[in-house]
Design an enzyme around this catalytic site. Sequence first.
Site, PDB file in Angstrom:
ATOM      1  N   ASP A   1      15.939-115.673  36.905  1.00  0.00           N
ATOM      2  CA  ASP A   1      17.362-115.635  36.034  1.00  0.00           C
ATOM      3  C   ASP A   1      18.350-116.146  37.139  1.00  0.00           C
ATOM      4  O   ASP A   1      18.747-115.286  38.147  1.00  0.00           O
ATOM      5  CB  ASP A   1      17.479-114.331  35.632  1.00  0.00           C
ATOM      6  CG  ASP A   1      18.504-114.216  34.435  1.00  0.00           C
ATOM      7  OD1 ASP A   1      18.074-114.483  33.073  1.00  0.00           O
ATOM      8  OD2 ASP A   1      19.642-114.369  34.657  1.00  0.00           O
TER       9      ASP A   1
ATOM     10  N   GLN B   1      25.459-111.128  36.371  1.00  0.00           N
ATOM     11  CA  GLN B   1      25.188-112.517  36.276  1.00  0.00           C
ATOM     12  C   GLN B   1      26.071-113.172  35.574  1.00  0.00           C
ATOM     13  O   GLN B   1      26.708-112.754  34.399  1.00  0.00           O
ATOM     14  CB  GLN B   1      23.914-112.843  36.000  1.00  0.00           C
ATOM     15  CG  GLN B   1      23.416-112.614  34.523  1.00  0.00           C
ATOM     16  CD  GLN B   1      22.912-111.192  34.257  1.00  0.00           C
ATOM     17  OE1 GLN B   1      23.362-110.431  34.924  1.00  0.00           O
ATOM     18  NE2 GLN B   1      21.976-111.020  33.366  1.00  0.00           N
ATOM     19  N   THR B   2      26.631-114.524  35.941  1.00  0.00           N
ATOM     20  CA  THR B   2      27.608-115.103  34.983  1.00  0.00           C
ATOM     21  C   THR B   2      26.964-116.373  34.298  1.00  0.00           C
ATOM     22  O   THR B   2      25.934-116.997  34.807  1.00  0.00           O
ATOM     23  CB  THR B   2      28.554-115.613  35.960  1.00  0.00           C
ATOM     24  OG1 THR B   2      28.245-116.756  36.733  1.00  0.00           O
ATOM     25  CG2 THR B   2      29.341-114.524  36.739  1.00  0.00           C
TER      26      THR B   2
ATOM     27  N   TYR C   1      10.429-125.511  31.841  1.00  0.00           N
ATOM     28  CA  TYR C   1      11.637-126.199  31.010  1.00  0.00           C
ATOM     29  C   TYR C   1      12.498-126.925  32.099  1.00  0.00           C
ATOM     30  O   TYR C   1      12.691-128.212  32.155  1.00  0.00           O
ATOM     31  CB  TYR C   1      12.672-125.240  30.463  1.00  0.00           C
ATOM     32  CG  TYR C   1      13.810-125.698  29.737  1.00  0.00           C
ATOM     33  CD1 TYR C   1      13.533-126.467  28.836  1.00  0.00           C
ATOM     34  CD2 TYR C   1      14.874-125.317  30.227  1.00  0.00           C
ATOM     35  CE1 TYR C   1      14.594-126.809  27.962  1.00  0.00           C
ATOM     36  CE2 TYR C   1      16.222-125.981  29.510  1.00  0.00           C
ATOM     37  CZ  TYR C   1      15.872-126.568  28.392  1.00  0.00           C
ATOM     38  OH  TYR C   1      17.150-127.051  27.538  1.00  0.00           O
ATOM     39  N   ASP C   2      12.771-126.242  33.209  1.00  0.00           N
ATOM     40  CA  ASP C   2      13.505-126.753  34.344  1.00  0.00           C
ATOM     41  C   ASP C   2      12.900-128.238  34.998  1.00  0.00           C
ATOM     42  O   ASP C   2      13.569-128.921  35.218  1.00  0.00           O
ATOM     43  CB  ASP C   2      13.636-125.902  35.534  1.00  0.00           C
ATOM     44  CG  ASP C   2      14.284-124.461  35.199  1.00  0.00           C
ATOM     45  OD1 ASP C   2      14.349-124.243  33.858  1.00  0.00           O
ATOM     46  OD2 ASP C   2      14.662-123.711  36.003  1.00  0.00           O
TER      47      ASP C   2
ATOM     48  N   GLY D   1      19.248-106.785  33.730  1.00  0.00           N
ATOM     49  CA  GLY D   1      19.734-106.727  35.019  1.00  0.00           C
ATOM     50  C   GLY D   1      20.898-105.633  34.874  1.00  0.00           C
ATOM     51  O   GLY D   1      21.322-105.015  34.070  1.00  0.00           O
TER      52      GLY D   1
ATOM     53  N   GLY E   1      23.929-107.165  34.587  1.00  0.00           N
ATOM     54  CA  GLY E   1      25.026-107.772  33.697  1.00  0.00           C
ATOM     55  C   GLY E   1      25.881-108.436  34.509  1.00  0.00           C
ATOM     56  O   GLY E   1      27.046-108.791  33.956  1.00  0.00           O
TER      57      GLY E   1
ATOM     58  N   ASN F   1      21.931-112.881  20.598  1.00  0.00           N
ATOM     59  CA  ASN F   1      21.263-111.272  20.834  1.00  0.00           C
ATOM     60  C   ASN F   1      22.527-110.444  20.690  1.00  0.00           C
ATOM     61  O   ASN F   1      22.497-109.499  19.796  1.00  0.00           O
ATOM     62  CB  ASN F   1      20.742-111.029  22.143  1.00  0.00           C
ATOM     63  CG  ASN F   1      19.061-111.325  22.241  1.00  0.00           C
ATOM     64  OD1 ASN F   1      18.746-112.110  21.070  1.00  0.00           O
ATOM     65  ND2 ASN F   1      18.429-111.196  23.124  1.00  0.00           N
TER      66      ASN F   1
HETATM   67  N1  UDP Z   1      20.814-111.966  28.866  1.00  0.00           N
HETATM   68  C1  UDP Z   1      21.040-110.623  28.560  1.00  0.00           C
HETATM   69  N2  UDP Z   1      20.675-110.025  27.355  1.00  0.00           N
HETATM   70  C2  UDP Z   1      19.963-110.582  26.499  1.00  0.00           C
HETATM   71  C3  UDP Z   1      19.771-112.127  26.461  1.00  0.00           C
HETATM   72  C4  UDP Z   1      20.256-112.600  27.845  1.00  0.00           C
HETATM   73  O1  UDP Z   1      21.620-109.823  29.449  1.00  0.00           O
HETATM   74  O2  UDP Z   1      19.976-109.946  25.369  1.00  0.00           O
HETATM   75  C5  UDP Z   1      21.090-112.484  29.916  1.00  0.00           C
HETATM   76  C6  UDP Z   1      20.186-113.238  30.684  1.00  0.00           C
HETATM   77  O3  UDP Z   1      19.284-112.607  31.591  1.00  0.00           O
HETATM   78  C7  UDP Z   1      20.773-114.303  31.565  1.00  0.00           C
HETATM   79  C8  UDP Z   1      21.926-114.653  30.543  1.00  0.00           C
HETATM   80  O4  UDP Z   1      22.207-113.523  29.633  1.00  0.00           O
HETATM   81  O5  UDP Z   1      21.175-113.788  32.668  1.00  0.00           O
HETATM   82  C9  UDP Z   1      22.288-115.918  29.706  1.00  0.00           C
HETATM   83  O6  UDP Z   1      20.851-115.704  29.156  1.00  0.00           O
HETATM   84  P1  UDP Z   1      20.544-116.973  27.923  1.00  0.00           P
HETATM   85  O7  UDP Z   1      19.135-116.619  27.646  1.00  0.00           O
HETATM   86  O8  UDP Z   1      21.368-117.004  26.927  1.00  0.00           O
HETATM   87  O9  UDP Z   1      20.572-118.354  28.645  1.00  0.00           O
HETATM   88  P2  UDP Z   1      20.040-118.845  30.104  1.00  0.00           P
HETATM   89  O10 UDP Z   1      21.449-119.243  30.728  1.00  0.00           O
HETATM   90  O11 UDP Z   1      19.506-117.868  30.951  1.00  0.00           O
HETATM   91  O12 UDP Z   1      19.114-119.943  29.824  1.00  0.00           O
END
Ligand code: UDP
Length: 342
Positions: free
Chosen positions: A280, A216-217, A152-153, A212, A214, A197
Site C-alpha cells: 500500500d 498514509q496519504t 494493475y501497476d 494500517g 491511517g 467505503n
Molecule cells: N483504505 C482504508 N480503508 C478502507 C479502504 C482503503 O484505510 O476501507 C486505505 C488504503 O489502504 C489506502 C487508501 O485508503 O492506503 C486509499 O485506498 P484506495 O483503495 O481508495 O485507493 P488506492 O490509492 O490504494 O488505490
Amino acid sequence: MAKGGTSQRVLVAGAAGFIGSHLCDALIHRGDTVIGLDNFYTGLPRNIAHLKEHPQFTFVRADVIDPLPLSLRADLIFNLACAASPPHYQADPIHTMLTSVMGTRNLLALAADCGARFVLASTSEVYGDPLVHPQVESYFGNVNQTGPRACYDEGKRAAETLCFDYMRAGRADVRVARIFNTYGPRMRPDDGRVISNIITQALENRDITIYGDGAQTRSFCFVNDLVAGLLLLASHRSAIFKAINLGNPTELTVCELAARVLAMTGSRSSIALMDLPVDDPKRRKPDITAAQRLLGWTPKVPLEEGLRDTIRWFAAGHLKPTVQDRRQRVRASHQINSPRSA
Ligand code: UDP
C-alpha cells in the site's frame, strides 16, 4: 469542442465505469457521437442507462482483450477499460494485466487503422510506493513487480510503453493521462476504495475501516475536474511525448479523510483499525505543473464540495449494490474466465 468545431466519433472503452460514464456524458454534451464499449466486469449498466436511447450514443458489449468488432471506427479513442480499485483488480489479476496490455494493443491498432487519436487512462499506481514526493512525471516509480498490486501497476506501465512505441513509430497520435485517486457520484458502493467505503460506512453508522494507522496519504480529485482534464489532454493541438499527471494536489491522511466524512454525515460510527494491504503506497500527491502549463488545467472543486455531492449521491439510494449489479458482475466474471485469460 471537437476538431475544427465539428463533432467527432469517439470510442470510449470502459464506458459503463465510474469515470467512463461521466466522460461519455461530457462528450455527448459537447456534441460528439459516442460509441461506448464495456464488458460490465466492474462497469454498471445503470451508469449509462440514461444514454440508452440517446441519438448520439451507441453501446457495444465487448472485452478489449478480444479482437474488436471490425465495424468499429472512430476519430478519437479513450481507453478507460480496466478494473481500477485494488480489491477488484486483484480479484482476477491475470485478466487485469491482460486488459491493460492486450486491450491497449487492440485499441492502439484500431487507432492506427482509423487515424484516430488515442488517450490512455494510466494511473498514479505506475509510481508504486513512491520514493519521490510529490510525484512528478519524470519519476520512474517504485513498483514491486511481483506483488499483488503489480497486475494493475505493471499492466498500466506496459500500456504506457505500448503507447509511446506506437507514437515513436508514427503509427498513432497518443496522449497518456496518469490519473490519481478520483471520486464522485457513480462510484461503486462495493468497490472497496477508501472514499466509497468510508462514506457508506458513515451513512449506515457502521465501523469505519482504516487500514494500517491511517497516516498514509492520498490526494482526491472530483470526477468532473478529472473529465475536464481528460478532454483538454485529448484536444491538445500538438503531440505530447510524455505522460501527464491528472489529479488534485490537496493531500490528506486517511484518518483526516475519515474525520471529515464523519463530521459531514453526523455519523455515530467508530473507527476500526485493520491490517494495511501489502505494498500500500504510503504517500501520494500529484505534481500537476505539466497539466497546468500545457493544458491550462487545474482542478476546481474543493474536497468539501466534492464530498458533499458524493455523500448526497450515496445517501440517495446507492449505499449497496443492487441485486442486478451483483448478478451482472457474476455473469461478467464467468464470461471473462475463459481459457485465454487462464
Ligand atoms: N483504505 C482504508 N480503508 C478502507 C479502504 C482503503 O484505510 O476501507 C486505505 C488504503 O489502504 C489506502 C487508501 O485508503 O492506503 C486509499 O485506498 P484506495 O483503495 O481508495 O485507493 P488506492 O490509492 O490504494 O488505490
